[in-house]
Design an enzyme around this catalytic site. Sequence first.
Site, PDB file in Angstrom:
ATOM      1  N   CYS A  69     -33.419  74.232  45.096  1.00  0.00           N
ATOM      2  CA  CYS A  69     -32.694  75.007  44.074  1.00  0.00           C
ATOM      3  C   CYS A  69     -33.083  76.478  44.138  1.00  0.00           C
ATOM      4  CB  CYS A  69     -33.000  74.371  42.713  1.00  0.00           C
ATOM      5  SG  CYS A  69     -32.842  75.438  41.288  1.00  0.00           S
ATOM      6  N   CYS A  72     -34.323  78.161  40.937  1.00  0.00           N
ATOM      7  CA  CYS A  72     -35.671  77.661  40.602  1.00  0.00           C
ATOM      8  C   CYS A  72     -36.726  78.481  41.336  1.00  0.00           C
ATOM      9  CB  CYS A  72     -35.830  76.201  40.993  1.00  0.00           C
ATOM     10  SG  CYS A  72     -34.730  75.080  40.125  1.00  0.00           S
TER      11      CYS A  72
END
Length: 144
Positions: A69, A72
């Site tokens: 991600c 993230c």
Amino acid sequence: MSDSLHIVCPHCSAVNRIPDARLNDGPGCGKCHRQLFAAHPVELRADTFQQHISRNDLPVVVDFWAPWCGPCKMMAPAFEQAAGQLEPRVRLAKLNTEIEQAIASRYNIRSIPTLAIFRNGQEIARQAGAMAAPDIIRWVQAHT
Ligand SMILES: [Zn+2]
């Protein structure tokens, strides 16, 4: 508010009892003797997750993330920075949802990154989406 707090060691997960007045003095773990606060989020796993969110007398902010991600990864340094600002009154932790899918599903994590604040094992706030360090700090302080 009692005069001492239960603090779960980020290294060995032992529960320490620390006098409130000593919290800012860089207390060490009674079992593994490492620092209880190192301005660094704790990496939680299936076998430590419950212990940290329910046995700490501090609010625990969990970053539900995954290695694939992008947002993230972008937020990781901000979360690290927030740990330095919020410790020792708040514990910051990370949960890799790719490895620990059962926990992510138990908490109904639908998008990542998601931050959730736990107190005494209960979720008290949740926020999806990447945030900058000042926003993380403000959001945590508004809910703790
Ligand atoms: Zn320890």
